[in-house]
Write a protein that holds these residues in place. Structure first.
Motif, short mmCIF file in Angstrom:
data_model
loop_
_atom_site.label_atom_id
_atom_site.label_comp_id
_atom_site.label_asym_id
_atom_site.label_seq_id
_atom_site.Cartn_x
_atom_site.Cartn_y
_atom_site.Cartn_z
N ALA A 266 0.79 -1.23 0.00
CA ALA A 266 0.00 0.00 0.00
C ALA A 266 0.83 1.28 0.00
O ALA A 266 0.50 2.22 -0.75
N PRO A 267 1.89 1.42 0.79
CA PRO A 267 2.66 2.68 0.77
C PRO A 267 3.29 2.99 -0.58
O PRO A 267 3.66 4.14 -0.84
N PHE A 268 3.41 1.99 -1.43
CA PHE A 268 3.96 2.20 -2.77
C PHE A 268 2.85 2.36 -3.81
O PHE A 268 3.13 2.39 -5.02
N GLY A 269 1.59 2.44 -3.36
CA GLY A 269 0.46 2.62 -4.25
C GLY A 269 -0.24 1.35 -4.65
O GLY A 269 -1.14 1.37 -5.49
N GLY A 270 0.15 0.21 -4.06
CA GLY A 270 -0.46 -1.06 -4.43
C GLY A 270 -1.84 -1.23 -3.83
O GLY A 270 -2.00 -1.11 -2.61
N PRO A 271 -2.87 -1.52 -4.64
CA PRO A 271 -4.20 -1.81 -4.11
C PRO A 271 -4.21 -3.11 -3.32
O PRO A 271 -3.23 -3.85 -3.30
N ALA A 272 -5.32 -3.40 -2.68
CA ALA A 272 -5.43 -4.60 -1.85
C ALA A 272 -5.36 -5.87 -2.69
O ALA A 272 -5.74 -5.88 -3.87
N ILE A 273 -4.85 -6.93 -2.08
CA ILE A 273 -4.84 -8.23 -2.72
C ILE A 273 -5.61 -9.22 -1.85
O ILE A 273 -5.85 -8.96 -0.67
N GLY A 274 -6.01 -10.31 -2.44
CA GLY A 274 -6.72 -11.36 -1.71
C GLY A 274 -6.58 -12.67 -2.46
O GLY A 274 -5.83 -12.77 -3.44
N LEU A 275 -7.28 -13.67 -2.01
CA LEU A 275 -7.27 -14.95 -2.71
C LEU A 275 -7.97 -14.81 -4.06
O LEU A 275 -8.98 -14.10 -4.18
N ALA A 276 -7.42 -15.45 -5.07
CA ALA A 276 -8.06 -15.43 -6.38
C ALA A 276 -9.24 -16.39 -6.38
O ALA A 276 -9.27 -17.35 -5.61
N ALA A 277 -10.20 -16.13 -7.23
CA ALA A 277 -11.35 -17.02 -7.36
C ALA A 277 -11.38 -17.66 -8.74
O ALA A 277 -11.27 -18.87 -8.87
N ILE A 278 -11.50 -16.85 -9.80
CA ILE A 278 -11.59 -17.39 -11.15
C ILE A 278 -10.30 -18.11 -11.54
O ILE A 278 -10.31 -19.26 -11.97
#
Length: 397
Positions: A266-278
């Motif tokens: 996040a401090p570098f501008g990265g949006p949130a990540i999570g587990l992939a579904a598709i």
């Protein structure tokens, strides 16, 4: 389906799994990286800051996917929050500019981490009515899904080939339709744009550390909705995909790990990540080989590929920057059409919650901010309130 017995064998590399991992990474990255870049630009990022964000989130996804797959000996796929990026794109400029957006991303990362560390919090999020959560997501992405129509009206000669590629691939190999459309878009941009101002230095990979600003408005307008859609639309379905394919992971460490990686990016501008579904279905299913115990290599290879893609973030972002915004939004809209259809169907399935879902959808798509808080939050709040109000009335009667 019974739990899969995992072998601990260093010589269990699977080429089938590696191929599935490469396919999964290509589909995941090429389908929506334009959405990530445009979302960051819309909340105030410069092109260099957007490139930094794309690079940071790609590396975070890769590291998390590799570590979790090896540790659990399961094909754990990690992806950026596509619904979260759509949320950022729908919100647009925020009070406090990009520093406030960075602050919101950090707060969302904290909440995602706590959802894993604090099991009651995770259970609360999992109990958010699916119909209302899906209605909110549909309201967020609807305007983006209309973008292809606007692009055809404004740039028919440019966008028609992209649309044609998309339609052909839908018929030939549906899962490759969006990646091929994205590649066609980049080719058209390259052939029709003035790239003389792009230098080698501007496309070299580099991370930019931002100074965050924390305020209540960005917390409620961005962080909380981003946290909810990431949990409801990615983390929970991601675990479900693993379960369907016979893997039974402890979900809370997965949530904690992806939350921590979100927090670091996040401090570098990265949006949130999570587990992939598709894309998780590609890595965990039969496409990754006959032996389920060796499919974790799909998650490892997928993660490694994401890191490599992240190193090309500067070049990709510079190329996108010379294109009209509606053109990039149109490609993102094509990528989100499936998500829109699924969200609408899931939001209206239960007739007992249909009214609440429709109101949630309308309030969210209205996009009006009250007290500096965006429409997504109010849509969710109103929908949940209606559900519990109707439930209370039914119980009294």
């Amino acid at each position: 389906m019974t739990n899969i017995v995992i072998r601990k064998n260093k010589a269990d590399f699977s080429w089938h799994a590696a191929g599935a991992g490469l396919l999964s990474s290509f589909v995941g990255f090429a389908s929506t990286f334009t959405l990530i870049v445009q979302a960051l630009v819309n909340v105030g990022a410069t092109q260099k800051e957007a490139a930094s964000g794309l690079m940071a989130v790609s590396i975070a996804m890769g590291v998390a996917g590799i570590a979790l797959s090896i540790k659990n000996k399961m094909p754990v796929s990690v992806a950026w929050s596509t619904p979260g990026a759509a949320l950022l794109l729908g919100i647009g400029a925020v009070k406090g500019g990009f520093p406030a957006a960075i602050g919101a991303l950090i707060m969302a990362g904290v909440m995602l981490t706590l959802a894993g560390l604090c099991k009651p919090l995770g259970r609360v999020i999992s109990k958010i009515p699916s119909s209302v959560a899906n209605a909110m997501l549909a309201g967020i992405i609807l305007n983006l899904c209309v973008a292809p129509v606007h692009a055809m009206a404004q740039y028919p000669l440019y966008f028609a080939p992209v649309l044609l590629v998309w339609l052909i691939m839908l018929k030939v190999k549906r899962i490759l339709a969006i990646p091929c459309a994205a590649i066609a878009t980049l080719v058209i941009i390259y052939l029709t744009s003035d790239l003389s101002h792009i230098t080698r230095g501007s496309i070299l990979p580099h991370l930019m550390l931002a100074s965050p600003v924390f305020n209540l408005s960005s917390l409620v307008s961005i962080a909380i909705p981003l946290f909810i859609v990431t949990m409801a639309s990615q983390n929970i379905p991601g675990v479900a995909v693993l379960n369907v394919n016979g893997y039974k992971p402890d979900a809370t460490p997965l949530f904690t790990s992806t939350g921590l990686c979100s927090l670091l990016a996040a401090p570098f501008g990265g949006p949130a990540i999570g587990l992939a579904a598709i894309t998780a279905a590609i890595c965990a299913g039969e496409e990754a080989g006959d032996d389920p115990a060796r499919r974790y290599w799909a998650g490892v290879v997928c993660g490694a590929a994401y890191i490599i893609y992240g190193l090309a973030a500067g070049a990709a972002t510079q190329l996108i920057s010379v294109s009209p915004p509606v053109f990039i939004e149109a490609v993102a809209g094509l990528a989100l059409m499936g998500a829109l259809g699924n969200s609408l169907v899931n939001s209206l399935n239960d007739k007992n919650s249909r009214d609440a879902a429709i109101v949630t959808f309308l309030v969210t798509i209205g996009g009006h901010a009250f007290f500096g808080i965006g429409g997504a939050f109010w849509g969710l709040l109103v929908g949940i309130a209606m559900l519990y109000l109707f439930k209370a009335n039914a119980e009294r009667n």
